[in-house]
Write an enzyme that holds these catalytic residues in place. Structure first.
Site, PDB file in Angstrom:
ATOM      1  N   HIS A 223       1.300  -0.823   0.269  1.00  0.00           N
ATOM      2  CA  HIS A 223      -0.076   0.379   0.423  1.00  0.00           C
ATOM      3  C   HIS A 223       0.493   1.106   0.081  1.00  0.00           C
ATOM      4  O   HIS A 223       0.759   2.451  -0.563  1.00  0.00           O
ATOM      5  CB  HIS A 223      -1.000   0.227   1.638  1.00  0.00           C
ATOM      6  CG  HIS A 223      -2.086  -0.856   1.441  1.00  0.00           C
ATOM      7  ND1 HIS A 223      -1.638  -2.337   1.562  1.00  0.00           N
ATOM      8  CD2 HIS A 223      -3.266  -1.064   1.094  1.00  0.00           C
ATOM      9  CE1 HIS A 223      -2.901  -2.714   1.455  1.00  0.00           C
ATOM     10  NE2 HIS A 223      -3.977  -2.568   0.978  1.00  0.00           N
ATOM     11  N   ASP A 296      -4.542  -6.027  -7.989  1.00  0.00           N
ATOM     12  CA  ASP A 296      -4.796  -5.658  -6.508  1.00  0.00           C
ATOM     13  C   ASP A 296      -4.937  -4.142  -7.059  1.00  0.00           C
ATOM     14  O   ASP A 296      -5.338  -3.275  -7.561  1.00  0.00           O
ATOM     15  CB  ASP A 296      -3.084  -5.818  -5.791  1.00  0.00           C
ATOM     16  CG  ASP A 296      -3.695  -5.596  -4.415  1.00  0.00           C
ATOM     17  OD1 ASP A 296      -5.481  -5.336  -3.715  1.00  0.00           O
ATOM     18  OD2 ASP A 296      -3.218  -6.192  -3.393  1.00  0.00           O
TER      19      ASP A 296
END
Length: 974
Positions: A223, A296
């Site tokens: 992230h 993702d």
């Protein structure tokens, strides 16, 4: 011609594009699916086709402005799906219905619900994390978990759950996976993931394995950055890719590709999500995967930092992904892909390949017959009793005992234990502490405050065993889990002077902080700090359950993956849900209304109620208050005057012991055990006839009458004083002392009393006065001390006692009466029965106080033929002998001490119990019954005598106790 090409393409996608596997997106009615897919695809514009490649994030917690932006994206770009995030279930359902109504082609709905919808939504159910599930041997339970989560998703209109996470967490410092992984062993991870996937997809929700090619062995978070995976291709193939190979062959619907730098698979430095060698070369070609491939989230820095907005989307599609998840800018991404299509960089066949797979998925989940999400009972449907039951079973199988020197767990020999509980961490361990208290006396010692270690050490000097719990937040799997340095120092110091049971309600990696473990007797890993985990762990510590789990990961060199020390349950009462023992919760809860009627109609100020079946307490509730006018609500650790329950809970077990020892037998005469009876009219009365209430003994004697002033009818100064002295030492009530020598008068009165004129059943208290004297003379000890050492303390019945006013706060003792005929005061903590009061509160027939939980322990011991908590208190043959009616007819139903079911129309039970059942009732409103055939224990405690015992017994007249018993039996499932 176009139709022919389309048909051939569909055939290739569906059946033989890759030889290793078949298309997991095919529906059972494949021809109808093909027809629908072709029809929809052929009716779409280029813009609509490209729009199908996008799944956009939506939050039901977003404001109206954000929601209008989503509506605009749906209308303008015809996106294929939505991934819902933060919000609530009802808000999401309403929003989803609105957005679906706007979309020309129904939207494919996805969510991250790895441990349930609560991963993203409030008011929804949280199942255990994968790390917890990884400790479980029984893969059928994992399949059930997947099915339950799938059912929740489907109920909310979610078609894709981005689960299971199949990352193999071989790096304890992994900041983003950790608890989300089933563990570090590839075979265990694969087995658990396969079971989870099967359960979920059987529920009609498509699964997703992530994060390809493997995010388990990194200490970086994609992230925030692009993590590097430096392993060889051989290592990745044998470890990280192993679960994908198995799941693909088992029908995996989709894969999510991570943002990782994997030089051994693609030396270009391109993130794996944008890498054609990884997505197409390995996932599609080498592994033969034909399901949907998701990137993702493209907003994550691991991808977003690599290229400009929009270009990332194009690169992801060219790499082989089907769905662009959470694009930074849908408009720019669509524009880039359309531009590439128009230039010929993307062929029609390539676009059709992905879009048709998306449409296949939509058909498979029923979007060809789309229906809105129903709002009625939605929250209830997402929080079911069956979910709690499954969670409980999961924790029973997960909690892992990793060290157990001297077999300290399960705790036995409770009479030798002086237990303390110390809670560490930033979360509450109150549920754990209260669960421990169900089993024996244990004190909480406060810790975790600065500079209090010396104080803690001083307080612990009074105890020999310390249970330490590390409690951390259970809100998410990413919360802190480690010990502080101070906590480690404290644990090591306490362990040098005490037996220690250390229980970690966090992930197993916390074990790595422990360096000196040799002094710690027992260590458990309970994985999570949920209420059910805390309750279950307490049951394992005390042996109501055995430990079953195995570590899913290694924690340093001391604790190795796969380790776990099994223990055997010692048959103490556990605590569970009715359905787990074959009872119906809704039917059982009908008891509530009867109990409330009893309280509201002033039949009794308050009630404690307990039902146990098959060794599990499945109903334990309190009703009302201590008194009608007071504010003190009845609590679980409040105690009641048991009245005549004393007979079977105190005198009888001690007598049964003596019978086993050969000191007496049922045919022993009174003149044998008490020689003074040789010259009495009771010389030939036997224990059998006496305890069967078939010995012509008078029912009772108002002994106190003779000690009252004949004029005032108050305690006579001849017999009573307001201050204790050697001559007046029998405390019958607060500040009221009977003459010491008067106790000797009671046995004499009984011995000299007349017998009833004819032989017939007649209930009498006299046998228990007589037997009390015999038992105390035999042991040269008081009945109060004997029953504590022989039964109550070893059983952990620490709320059970005579004369509670001496031992506990009056606030925890339920009053029984405002006495206006003898003691002229509120009777609280002193026995209600006058004859027992005149024996210093210790009667063989009355005087014991207890709560429902403790009474259940003693009754369960009887039910288990004298066995409880790893100890055989009485022989099975002894229990059977005393639980036999020797003089049964329509008038006498009694066993030896025990009451038995009625033979005629009326009696002490509902008439629906087995004839092998037994129990007793008490004057104050108490009642307990056990049924061996149904393995059932029922306890009803009340103070119906408050404020006055005069008048009719409404509990008895209205059959409250037996009506509740009837409802209990009606709740038993066939």
């Amino acid at each position: 011609m176009r139709y022919l090409v389309s048909s051939i393409l569909f055939f290739l996608i569906s059946f033989c594009a890759f030889s290793q596997s078949i298309n997991p997106l095919l529906a059972k009615d494949v021809e109808a699916q093909k027809k629908w897919v072709d029809s929809v695809y052929n009716g779409m514009t280029l813009q609509e086709k490209v729009g199908q490649l996008y799944m956009v994030q939506v939050m039901s917690s977003q404001n109206a402005t954000k929601q209008r932006e989503i509506i605009d994206i749906i209308n303008k770009h015809h996106i294929g799906g939505i991934i819902y995030s933060l919000g609530g279930p009802v808000r999401q359902a309403k929003l989803n219905n609105e957005l679906q109504a706007l979309s020309k082609i129904p939207l494919l709905i996805g969510m991250d619900a790895e441990w349930g919808l609560s991963m993203r939504l409030d008011s929804t159910y949280a199942f255990p994390w994968n790390m917890t599930l990884g400790a479980i041997k029984n893969k059928a339970l994992i399949e059930q978990t997947g099915k339950h989560i799938g059912e929740h998703c489907k109920r909310l209109g979610v078609h894709f759950n981005f689960a299971p996470d199949v990352d193999i967490n071989t790096n304890p410092d992994n900041p983003i996976i950790g608890n989300r992984s089933f563990g570090e062993d590839r075979d265990n991870v694969t087995e658990k993931a396969s079971a989870f996937m099967k359960g979920m997809q059987d529920a009609g929700v498509l699964g997703n394995a992530k994060h390809f090619p493997g995010h388990g062995d990194t200490n970086q978070d994609s992230h925030k950055t692009l993590p590097s995976i430096s392993f060889t291709e051989k290592r990745i193939d044998s470890i990280e890719l192993y679960p994908y190979k198995k799941l693909i062959n088992n029908g995996l619907a989709s894969v999510m590709v991570a943002h990782l730098n994997v030089p051994s698979l693609d030396a270009s430095g391109v993130p794996s999500s944008l890498s054609k060698p990884i997505v197409t070369g390995i996932l599609k070609e080498k592994l033969g995967f034909q399901g949907l491939i998701f990137t993702d989230a493209l907003t994550m820095k691991g991808a977003a930092n690599f290229d400009e907005v929009g270009a990332i989307d194009l690169a992801a599609f060219k790499a082989g992904n089907d769905v662009m998840l959470m694009s930074e800018d849908v408009e720019k991404g669509v524009s880039k892909i359309v531009e590439a299509y128009n230039k010929g960089d993307i062929t029609e066949e390539r676009l059709a390949y992905s879009v048709k797979k998306i449409l296949q998925a939509k058909y498979k989940v029923g979007l060809h017959n789309y229906e809105p999400v129903g709002l009625y009972n939605l929250t209830k449907d997402l929080n079911r009793l069956s979910d709690d039951m499954l969670y409980e079973e999961l924790m029973e199988n997960a909690i892992t005992l990793v060290q157990n020197r001297l077999n300290v767990v399960p705790i036995q020999n409770l009479e030798q234990q002086k237990l303390a509980y110390v809670g560490l961490g930033d979360a509450s361990g109150e549920v754990f502490f209260n669960a421990l208290k169900r089993y024996t006396k244990i004190h909480k010692i406060e810790a975790d405050t600065p500079n209090n270690f010396e104080d803690l050490t001083s307080k612990l000097q009074a105890y020999n065993t310390v249970i330490i719990g590390l409690h951390r937040s259970n809100d998410s799997p990413w919360k802190p889990y480690k010990f502080t340095n101070d906590q480690i120092t404290w644990i090591e110091s306490i362990a040098k002077t005490h037996k220690v049971i250390l229980d970690l309600f966090v992930k197993p990696y916390a074990l790595m902080d422990l360096k000196n473990i040799d002094d710690i007797e027992s260590i458990l890993v309970s994985y999570q700090n949920s209420d059910i985990a805390q309750e279950t762990s307490a049951e394992i510590i005390f042996g109501a359950l055995g430990a079953k789990g195995n570590l899913p990961v290694s924690a340093g060199d001391q604790f190795v993956v796969g380790e776990g020390l099994p223990t055997v349950a010692v048959k103490r009462l556990g605590y569970s849900f009715p359905e787990r023992v074959g009872m119906n919760s809704e039917k059982l809860n009908r008891i509530d209304s009867v109990a409330k009627v009893a309280v509201d109609s002033m039949m009794t100020p308050g009630i404690q109620l307990l039902v146990a079946r098959e060794g599990k307490v499945i109903y334990n509730k309190n009703f009302g208050k201590h008194t009608y006018k007071g504010d003190e609500k009845v609590d679980y650790d409040d105690i009641y005057d048991l009245a005549s329950l004393t007979k079977i809970l105190s005198t009888l077990p001690l007598l049964m012991e003596l019978e086993e020892q050969g000191v007496i037998n049922l045919d022993t005469k009174l003149s044998t055990i008490l020689p003074e009876y040789k010259s009495s009219n009771k010389t030939n009365v036997t224990i059998k006839t006496m305890l069967s209430h078939y010995a012509r003994l008078r029912p009772w004697e108002p002994f106190y009458y003779k000690t009252l002033d004949s004029v005032t009818r108050r305690p006579s100064e001849k017999y009573y004083r307001n201050k204790r002295s050697e001559a007046f030492n029998v405390e019958v009530a607060k500040n009221l002392y009977l003459r010491t020598d008067y106790q000797d008068s009671l046995p004499e009165i009984i011995k000299d009393s007349e017998l009833l004129s004819r032989l017939r059943y007649r209930y009498s208290d006299f046998p228990y006065y007589i037997l009390k004297k015999f038992i105390e003379q035999h042991y040269d000890q008081s009945l109060e001390d004997l029953i504590q050492t022989h039964f109550y303390k070893p059983l952990g019945a620490n709320y059970t006692m005579y004369n509670p006013y001496k031992r506990i706060s009056g606030k925890k003792i339920i009053p029984t009466e405002i006495d206006d005929y003898y003691r002229y005061q509120e009777v609280r903590g002193y026995v209600h029965d006058m004859g027992a009061a005149m024996q210093n509160g210790v009667g063989g027939h009355a005087g014991v106080f207890s709560n429902a939980n403790d009474v259940a322990k003693i009754m369960q011991m009887y039910l288990q033929k004298g066995f409880y908590g790893g100890k055989q208190y009485l022989k099975p043959s002894t229990v059977d002998k005393f639980n036999t009616c020797y003089f049964c007819d329509n008038y006498n139903r009694r066993g030896i001490g025990f009451d038995k079911p009625q033979l005629g129309e009326s009696g002490p039970t509902c008439g629906c119990v087995s004839m092998s059942s037994f129990g007793h009732s008490g004057f104050t409103g108490t009642y307990t019954w056990a049924d061996p055939e149904e393995e059932l224990v029922y306890v009803f405690l009340a103070n119906r005598t408050y404020p006055t015992s005069a008048g009719k017994n409404l509990l008895l007249r209205e059959n409250i106790r037996t009506e509740i018993q009837r409802l209990i039996y009606e709740a038993i499932e066939d």
